[in-house]
Design an enzyme around this catalytic site. Structure first.
Site: not given
Length: 424
Positions: A388, A351, A261, A276, A348
């Site tokens: 994470r 998901s 990403r 991140r 987060e």
């Protein structure tokens, strides 16, 4: 994309979905106009083609002046047919272009609003009171250094900002988490997969990642391939242009792969550590199911994600994402957010999204039952995103001396190790 029939028969529902997303409502009227033009051009072309075929038969039987008149009309029709065919093709291209800009329909009871308007459905577990235990918690960067588990400095040296190395017990933690996730997924009927991380444009566009998310995608221009930001993309495209047997549904796959990403627009956010980053590994669940079962499948995905995080013994909460914060393909999305002690907030970590028939229509994935052939529903859910997960594990299970307790469920995947100890 959505069903064109729904667009024509209930445009107000589509307008309301766009409004709730904060997306263009005008796009719906543009689509309706393009659809009318497309259908009108098809009718005109078919009418002219029918006349052309009829004239061909008449010419064969005609004589003299009548035949010459029919031939003249045939030549005239030939130009009109070509023009009508070009108009039909252009109308179809414009309609499809606009359809690709239209987001999926939001479920009726999704919370309204934007990024900060989520609804907390449940909080599980209680954050530790480190002050009562007599020490200040270290963040994952410091713990990673003490354990010789994370090397951010050399990651930046070799690849740049937002890259890292997992070393020693950090690398072992990744492999343990992946194995634990894959084993759990297999227990629920998922087929484990290691999919490609480079895909063709259609796979990326078909899953909805070349619209609002295009700036966050890495592209290999020379080969016209994309690096995926989630194995959802190659898993969704796995059955592209296929017709599945209804009796085989649901088809569930668990993909273990890297995710890339660009983190466009994240300048200045989460610059410390590995929360991140530009690359991380994860295990993603994916399902092709009957559209009538999609909501129930979505709840199952959420339950499986919760089970995984329960086993890691980390406090978390479940949120129902607001309509304005949904990705283009999602009709609804639930997030699990783990407690990060040194940030004093939830972040987060997984998901799960119900994409209904949206991706399947784009990718041509259908199923056949007694009622005929129609698109399947697709769902995705992250079981574990490694970076994470390591952050949450280290910070929540740390001890005063910098060691980290290994949750019981993870110990067998680490050779029975119960404690990660600082390197001397």
């Amino acid at each position: 994309m959505i069903d064109p029939k729904l667009l024509r028969e209930d445009p107000d529902r589509v307008r309301e979905s766009q409004r709730r997303r904060g997306a263009s409502v005008e796009l719906v009227d543009q689509l309706l106009a393009a659809d009318e033009r497309r259908r009108s051009s098809i009718a005109s072309f078919e009418q002219l083609r029918s006349e052309q075929k009829s004239l061909g038969k008449q010419v064969a039987r005609a004589q003299g002046e009548e035949k010459q008149a029919l031939l003249a009309r045939t030549r005239e029709l030939s130009g009109q047919v070509k023009a009508a065919e070009a108009e039909q093709a252009e109308g179809e291209r414009e309609f499809q272009r606009l359809m690709l800009e239209l987001d999926n329909l939001v479920e009726d009871d999704v919370p309204p609003g934007g990024e900060d308007d989520y609804v907390v459905l449940e909080e599980v577990g209680s954050p530790r009171d480190f002050a009562a235990e007599g020490f200040e918690p270290r963040d994952h960067v410091e713990l990673g250094q003490l354990l010789a588990a994370i090397d951010i400095e050399r990651g930046a040296k070799v690849s740049g900002a937002r890259f890292y190395y997992l070393t020693g017990v950090g690398a072992l933690l990744e492999m343990a988490l992946i194995n634990m996730a894959v084993e759990q997924a297999m227990a629920y009927g998922f087929t484990p997969m290691i999919p490609p991380s480079l895909v063709k444009p259609r796979a990326m566009e078909g899953t909805g990642f070349l619209g609002q998310a295009a700036d966050d995608v890495y592209r290999v221009e020379q080969d016209d391939l994309y690096l995926v930001g989630t194995s959802e993309v190659p898993l969704a495209a796995y059955h592209m242009d296929e017709i599945l047997d209804a009796d085989a549904l649901p088809l569930r796959y668990a993909g273990s792969s890297p995710a890339f990403r660009r983190e466009a627009g994240s300048y200045g956010k989460d610059t410390r550590g590995i929360i991140r980053v530009h690359w991380f590994d994860k295990v993603e669940m994916f399902s092709f199911c009957h559209p009538d079962q999609a909501r129930e499948e979505h709840q199952r995905f959420l339950a499986w994600e919760r089970e995984f995080w329960d086993r890691l013994e980390i406090p978390y909460r479940v949120i129902d994402t607001a309509a304005g914060d949904l990705g283009a393909s999602a009709a609804r999305k639930y997030d699990i957010e783990a407690w990060i002690p040194t940030q004093g907030r939830y972040r987060e970590v997984t998901s799960t999204s119900n994409c209904t028939e949206f991706q399947a229509r784009r990718l041509g994935v259908r199923f056949r039952d007694a009622d005929g052939v129609r698109p399947v529903a697709t769902l995705n859910g992250t079981l574990v995103a490694i970076a994470r997960a390591i952050v949450a594990l280290l910070e929540n299970h740390q001890q005063a001396d910098g060691s980290v307790l290994v949750p019981k469920a993870l110990q067998s995947y680490l050779g029975g190790r119960v404690l990660l100890e600082p390197r001397a």
